[in-house]
Write a protein that holds these residues in place. Structure first.
Motif, PDB file in Angstrom:
ATOM      1  N   GLU A  30       0.935  -1.306   0.017  1.00 33.53           N
ATOM      2  CA  GLU A  30       0.004   0.023  -0.124  1.00 33.53           C
ATOM      3  C   GLU A  30       0.768   1.505   0.067  1.00 33.53           C
ATOM      4  O   GLU A  30       0.276   2.387  -0.257  1.00 33.53           O
ATOM      5  CB  GLU A  30      -0.733   0.074   1.219  1.00 33.53           C
ATOM      6  CG  GLU A  30      -1.914  -1.063   1.237  1.00 33.53           C
ATOM      7  CD  GLU A  30      -2.880  -0.973  -0.057  1.00 33.53           C
ATOM      8  OE1 GLU A  30      -2.923   0.117  -0.610  1.00 33.53           O
ATOM      9  OE2 GLU A  30      -3.632  -1.963  -0.261  1.00 33.53           O
ATOM     10  N   SER A  31       2.065   1.334   0.212  1.00 32.58           N
ATOM     11  CA  SER A  31       3.052   2.203   0.252  1.00 32.58           C
ATOM     12  C   SER A  31       2.915   2.884  -1.138  1.00 32.58           C
ATOM     13  O   SER A  31       3.112   2.363  -2.262  1.00 32.58           O
ATOM     14  CB  SER A  31       4.394   2.133   0.575  1.00 32.58           C
ATOM     15  OG  SER A  31       5.263   3.089   0.509  1.00 32.58           O
ATOM     16  N   CYS A  32       2.620   4.039  -0.998  1.00 35.61           N
ATOM     17  CA  CYS A  32       2.646   4.980  -2.475  1.00 35.61           C
ATOM     18  C   CYS A  32       3.884   5.098  -3.068  1.00 35.61           C
ATOM     19  O   CYS A  32       4.164   5.271  -4.318  1.00 35.61           O
ATOM     20  CB  CYS A  32       2.060   6.199  -2.123  1.00 35.61           C
ATOM     21  SG  CYS A  32       2.863   7.839  -1.322  1.00 35.61           S
ATOM     22  N   GLY A  33       4.982   4.976  -2.256  1.00 40.85           N
ATOM     23  CA  GLY A  33       6.444   5.222  -3.093  1.00 40.85           C
ATOM     24  C   GLY A  33       6.986   6.599  -3.062  1.00 40.85           C
ATOM     25  O   GLY A  33       7.947   6.866  -3.691  1.00 40.85           O
ATOM     26  N   PRO A  62      12.142   6.709   2.670  1.00 41.05           N
ATOM     27  CA  PRO A  62      11.944   5.608   3.849  1.00 41.05           C
ATOM     28  C   PRO A  62      10.801   4.679   3.820  1.00 41.05           C
ATOM     29  O   PRO A  62      11.220   3.528   4.114  1.00 41.05           O
ATOM     30  CB  PRO A  62      11.852   6.500   4.990  1.00 41.05           C
ATOM     31  CG  PRO A  62      12.427   7.823   4.301  1.00 41.05           C
ATOM     32  CD  PRO A  62      11.956   7.986   2.983  1.00 41.05           C
ATOM     33  N   CYS A  63       9.404   4.998   3.497  1.00 39.25           N
ATOM     34  CA  CYS A  63       8.353   4.529   3.644  1.00 39.25           C
ATOM     35  C   CYS A  63       8.639   3.071   2.483  1.00 39.25           C
ATOM     36  O   CYS A  63       8.354   2.030   2.733  1.00 39.25           O
ATOM     37  CB  CYS A  63       7.314   5.036   3.656  1.00 39.25           C
ATOM     38  SG  CYS A  63       5.843   4.046   3.723  1.00 39.25           S
ATOM     39  N   ARG A  64       8.932   3.773   1.360  1.00 39.75           N
ATOM     40  CA  ARG A  64       9.011   2.604   0.133  1.00 39.75           C
ATOM     41  C   ARG A  64       9.888   1.551   0.326  1.00 39.75           C
ATOM     42  O   ARG A  64       9.608   0.453   0.234  1.00 39.75           O
ATOM     43  CB  ARG A  64       9.291   3.316  -1.229  1.00 39.75           C
ATOM     44  CG  ARG A  64       9.100   2.618  -2.405  1.00 39.75           C
ATOM     45  CD  ARG A  64       9.401   3.332  -3.628  1.00 39.75           C
ATOM     46  NE  ARG A  64      10.768   3.654  -3.860  1.00 39.75           N
ATOM     47  CZ  ARG A  64      11.367   4.894  -3.975  1.00 39.75           C
ATOM     48  NH1 ARG A  64      10.366   6.086  -3.772  1.00 39.75           N
ATOM     49  NH2 ARG A  64      12.549   5.216  -4.025  1.00 39.75           N
ATOM     50  N   LEU A  65      10.930   2.101   0.588  1.00 35.65           N
ATOM     51  CA  LEU A  65      12.185   1.000   0.702  1.00 35.65           C
ATOM     52  C   LEU A  65      12.074   0.293   2.039  1.00 35.65           C
ATOM     53  O   LEU A  65      12.393  -0.772   2.134  1.00 35.65           O
ATOM     54  CB  LEU A  65      13.506   1.587   0.857  1.00 35.65           C
ATOM     55  CG  LEU A  65      13.874   2.246  -0.765  1.00 35.65           C
ATOM     56  CD1 LEU A  65      15.160   3.039  -0.756  1.00 35.65           C
ATOM     57  CD2 LEU A  65      13.688   1.466  -1.762  1.00 35.65           C
ATOM     58  N   VAL A 123      10.871   0.657  11.547  1.00 37.90           N
ATOM     59  CA  VAL A 123       9.679   1.040  11.817  1.00 37.90           C
ATOM     60  C   VAL A 123       9.574   2.428  12.452  1.00 37.90           C
ATOM     61  O   VAL A 123       8.817   3.193  12.259  1.00 37.90           O
ATOM     62  CB  VAL A 123       8.783   0.049  12.454  1.00 37.90           C
ATOM     63  CG1 VAL A 123       8.941  -0.104  14.090  1.00 37.90           C
ATOM     64  CG2 VAL A 123       7.284   0.111  12.206  1.00 37.90           C
ATOM     65  N   ARG A 124      10.564   2.716  13.390  1.00 39.07           N
ATOM     66  CA  ARG A 124      10.524   4.150  14.260  1.00 39.07           C
ATOM     67  C   ARG A 124      11.052   4.853  13.178  1.00 39.07           C
ATOM     68  O   ARG A 124      10.568   6.225  13.407  1.00 39.07           O
ATOM     69  CB  ARG A 124      12.033   3.805  15.312  1.00 39.07           C
ATOM     70  CG  ARG A 124      11.131   3.080  16.611  1.00 39.07           C
ATOM     71  CD  ARG A 124      12.184   3.203  17.911  1.00 39.07           C
ATOM     72  NE  ARG A 124      13.451   2.865  17.490  1.00 39.07           N
ATOM     73  CZ  ARG A 124      14.057   1.521  17.764  1.00 39.07           C
ATOM     74  NH1 ARG A 124      13.045   0.732  18.297  1.00 39.07           N
ATOM     75  NH2 ARG A 124      15.106   1.353  17.564  1.00 39.07           N
ATOM     76  N   GLN A 125      11.995   4.757  12.291  1.00 34.63           N
ATOM     77  CA  GLN A 125      12.315   5.788  11.270  1.00 34.63           C
ATOM     78  C   GLN A 125      11.403   6.199  10.371  1.00 34.63           C
ATOM     79  O   GLN A 125      11.194   7.339  10.140  1.00 34.63           O
ATOM     80  CB  GLN A 125      13.667   5.502  10.655  1.00 34.63           C
ATOM     81  CG  GLN A 125      14.875   5.253  11.552  1.00 34.63           C
ATOM     82  CD  GLN A 125      15.390   6.412  12.340  1.00 34.63           C
ATOM     83  OE1 GLN A 125      15.363   7.629  11.784  1.00 34.63           O
ATOM     84  NE2 GLN A 125      15.403   6.385  13.596  1.00 34.63           N
ATOM     85  N   ILE A 126      10.713   5.393   9.957  1.00 32.52           N
ATOM     86  CA  ILE A 126       9.393   5.327   8.817  1.00 32.52           C
ATOM     87  C   ILE A 126       8.534   6.434   9.708  1.00 32.52           C
ATOM     88  O   ILE A 126       7.806   7.252   8.937  1.00 32.52           O
ATOM     89  CB  ILE A 126       8.905   4.061   8.521  1.00 32.52           C
ATOM     90  CG1 ILE A 126      10.056   3.533   7.648  1.00 32.52           C
ATOM     91  CG2 ILE A 126       7.731   4.444   7.713  1.00 32.52           C
ATOM     92  CD1 ILE A 126       9.572   1.961   7.241  1.00 32.52           C
ATOM     93  N   GLY A 127       8.264   5.834  10.893  1.00 27.41           N
ATOM     94  CA  GLY A 127       7.218   7.186  11.729  1.00 27.41           C
ATOM     95  C   GLY A 127       7.708   8.261  11.829  1.00 27.41           C
ATOM     96  O   GLY A 127       6.654   9.191  12.007  1.00 27.41           O
ATOM     97  N   LEU A 128       8.980   8.305  11.880  1.00 29.29           N
ATOM     98  CA  LEU A 128       9.188  10.003  12.075  1.00 29.29           C
ATOM     99  C   LEU A 128       9.376  10.628  10.739  1.00 29.29           C
ATOM    100  O   LEU A 128       9.536  12.000  10.724  1.00 29.29           O
ATOM    101  CB  LEU A 128      10.704   9.828  12.920  1.00 29.29           C
ATOM    102  CG  LEU A 128      10.725   9.304  13.910  1.00 29.29           C
ATOM    103  CD1 LEU A 128      12.316   9.210  14.543  1.00 29.29           C
ATOM    104  CD2 LEU A 128       9.906  10.302  15.111  1.00 29.29           C
ATOM    105  N   THR A 129       9.570   9.955   9.459  1.00 28.23           N
ATOM    106  CA  THR A 129       9.954  10.599   8.266  1.00 28.23           C
ATOM    107  C   THR A 129       9.001  10.415   7.392  1.00 28.23           C
ATOM    108  O   THR A 129       8.949  11.132   6.294  1.00 28.23           O
ATOM    109  CB  THR A 129      11.266   9.819   7.789  1.00 28.23           C
ATOM    110  OG1 THR A 129      11.162   8.680   7.681  1.00 28.23           O
ATOM    111  CG2 THR A 129      12.478  10.095   8.750  1.00 28.23           C
ATOM    112  N   ALA A 130       7.968   9.570   7.511  1.00 27.52           N
ATOM    113  CA  ALA A 130       6.934   9.291   6.268  1.00 27.52           C
ATOM    114  C   ALA A 130       6.028  10.590   6.161  1.00 27.52           C
ATOM    115  O   ALA A 130       5.779  11.341   7.125  1.00 27.52           O
ATOM    116  CB  ALA A 130       6.064   8.086   6.726  1.00 27.52           C
TER     117      ALA A 130
END
Length: 639
Positions: free
Chosen positions: A62-65, A69-72, A101-108
């Motif tokens: 479901e990640s839009c890309g 950080p979220c896509r990869l 998962v912590r980093q994605i939460g901060l940067t997505a």
């Protein structure tokens, strides 16, 4: 359900339970639910390692890309978790999942990535020993559980058709018009119509409104519809794999057209039987052309026909042909989308006495739509406070009435009509009379309307609708002089002319009794939806009901039964009223300007039926779409 094995769902948004589900509709209930506020597991057979892998794989899909950080990161986490499931992982992989998962939460950029951390960490913390043992190869992960997941957002949840609004807005932002329209048409087969007359529950729910102003979602959808009408989008091609079954559809209104469209997409031929001389139902005969031009409806009906639907006009079910006769002609299922065409009573003295120039709003609008002059005179009184009443007063101005009065028994704050409609009616010179209720029609010796006797009201305690009940003020009667009266307080159903009253098929309100999940009636091959099942509702709700009926009918034709799918259960869970009280911090500050579609000036529009609201230019649509916060949440259930 038994007591949960683990329960980390945050209580600040209300308890996550299954009370929103009617257990009688489902073959089995979820063993576990995992979402943005944590997780609940009721069944010990659910393997937490497999659950994590499934959850992360769905997040990756479901990640839009749009943000790296979220896509990869989601793809990497899913790969690591699947490796652990196969016994090919190591403990370092678990630490990497936690870090990512912590980093994605901060940067997505969007909330899909921003809300992954809690459920993932809760699961890994709650079953730490299981994960470590799996990573060391000391335990075999139990595979075979079935999972279903869905994305939701405040706007998606508010939309009866569950159109993926953030997805098509993202496509618009990037100028991918055809891809955006494909997303819209997955839930809305009449985007040009909805883009003009939808009551916009999505905009009321839009979280952007907490920062500055909600997105102009409807206007962006209308922009796409206009592109399609001008031939600037890729043409939809009909699947050549056609099926042999035939389905009859009663009514070429929004519900019936939607059902035929989605059945056609599945290769099923439909025949629509319409009592009027043209298509559209209330969309065509109840909404004036200054709001919804007829060429828009014609285009969208042509799209339905391109899906394999055939429409028979001037054909009334129950009069020209019966439902039983349809069965003998080879129709294996019937969808009833007959609407609610009859006017409701206003309980006013004289309304049944046949006075000249007294006409219900639905009849007035239908005759005006056919180019007739339904009423004569200079002064008119319209009774009601909804969009139909607004259509009546604004149509009256365009037909030459110079003194147009709107009578409503509550205050303006309680009016259910769209705020834009109220504002534009005032701009066009309509006089509003609030806290006023009709008592008696006044007529002359020739049986012609000359006035409306009314009584003043005050607001008392709330009634069943939640609005304060109007209470009469003693000795406050007065007369509004008028040449015509138009009651517009609602509509009722007339299904007793085509369906039996016995056997629990019709309710006491004369609506069709249907399963809320499948739209199936007590007569197995008869399905229904829209106003004839719910009573008067929104156009987008009718379109959603038509799609629901189409999906259920397709299954019925294959198996002879209707079964509820796991995906639908997860959607209902995601829509539960206790689930979505958002408290997530905003990633971006406010201070953006909402784009508003331009409108004709009141001086110009009051003299004709030209479309009042105009569309966005491409740059406006892209700029407005860029304001979307992408407030996605993901819910997954294990079965």
């Amino acid at each position: 359900m038994s007591h949960p094995v683990i329960d980390t769902w945050s209580g600040d948004e209300g308890e996550l339970d299954l009370s929103c589900l009617d257990a009688g509709h489902w073959e089995k209930m979820p063993k576990a639910v995992m979402g943005w506020k944590g997780l609940k597991i009721w069944d010990e057979s659910v393997d937490p390692v497999e659950l994590l892998a499934a959850y992360l794989r769905k997040a990756s899909e479901e990640s839009c890309g749009q943000c790296i950080p979220c896509r990869l990161g989601t793809a990497r986490m899913a790969t690591l978790a699947e490796g652990v499931c196969r016994g090919e992982g190591k403990e370092a992989d678990l630490n990497q999942i936690r870090h990512l998962v912590r980093q994605i939460g901060l940067t997505a950029r969007c909330d899909l990535g921003r809300t992954l951390a809690k459920p993932v960490q809760d699961l890994m913390d709650g079953f730490r020993e299981n994960f470590v043992a799996a990573a060391r190869g000391e335990r075999v992960v139990q595979n075979g559980t079935t999972y279903a997941a869905t994305l939701t957002a405040p706007c998606i949840r508010a939309c009866p058709a569950h159109v993926d609004i953030p997805a098509y807005l993202e496509n618009v932002r990037m100028g991918q018009w055809s891809k955006a329209m494909d997303t819209v048409r997955q839930g809305c087969p009449m985007p040009g119509t909805i883009g003009r007359v939808c009551v916009r529950p999505c905009e009321s729910a839009c979280r952007r409104g907490e920062l500055d102003a909600p997105l102009s979602v409807r206007a962006v959808k209308r922009f796409l519809g206009d592109l399609e009408m001008r031939g600037e989008l890729e043409t939809i091609t009909l699947d050549s794999n056609r099926r042999s079954e035939k389905v009859a559809v009663v009514g070429a209104g929004p519900a019936g057209l939607s059902c035929a469209y989605y059945l056609g997409k599945q290769g099923i031929k439909t025949t629509i039987f319409e009592a009027q001389e043209g298509p559209g139902g209330m969309a065509a005969y109840g909404i004036p052309s200054y709001r919804l031009p007829r060429d828009v409806i014609a285009h969208e009906v042509q799209m339905v026909e391109s899906m394999g639907a055939e429409i028979h006009y001037n054909t009334t079910i129950g009069k020209d042909i019966t439902l039983d006769e349809l069965a003998t002609q080879g129709y294996q299922a019937v969808f009833v989308g007959a609407g609610a065409p009859a006017p409701s009573k206003i309980r006013c003295e004289g309304e049944d006495d046949g006075y000249e120039n007294f006409m219900p709003g639905v009849d007035f609008l239908a005759r005006a739509a056919r180019g007739e002059m339904p009423l004569t005179g200079r002064r008119v009184a319209v009774i009601g406070g909804g969009n139909v009443a607004m259509d009546c007063v604004r149509t009256s101005r365009r037909l030459g009435f110079s003194d147009v009065n709107l009578i409503y028994r509550r205050t303006e704050a309680e009016m259910p009509a769209d705020l834009h409609e109220i504002r534009e009616a005032k701009e066009e010179g309509v006089t509003f009379h609030f806290l006023v209720a009709p008592l008696r029609i006044v007529a002359d010796a020739q049986h012609r309307v000359t006035g409306l006797e009314c009584m003043k009201m005050v607001l008392g305690e709330p009634d069943s609708s939640g609005r304060r009940r109007p209470v009469p003020v003693e000795n406050s009667q007065f007369v509004i002089e008028c040449d015509a009266i138009i009651p517009a307080i609602g509509q009722t159903c007339t299904l007793d002319s085509i369906l039996p009253k016995e056997g629990g098929v019709l309710s006491r309100w004369n609506t069709l009794e249907v399963n809320s999940i499948t739209g199936q009636s007590p007569i197995p091959h008869i399905f229904g939806g829209g106003d004839c099942a719910t009573g008067p509702d929104t156009l987008i709700a009718a379109l959603a009901a038509g799609k629901k009926g189409a999906l259920a009918i397709a299954g019925y034709l294959e198996t002879g039964t209707c079964s509820s799918e796991n995906d639908e259960m997860v959607r209902i869970l995601a829509d539960a009223p206790t689930l979505f009280k958002s408290d997530t911090a905003f990633a971006y500050p406010g201070c953006t300007q909402r784009a508003e579609a331009p409108v004709l000036s009141s001086e110009i529009r009051v003299g004709n039926f030209d479309e009042v609201e105009k569309g966005f230019a491409p740059f406006q649509a892209r700029k407005e779409a860029a304001r979307c916060l992408r407030c996605y949440r993901m819910v997954m259930a294990a079965f």
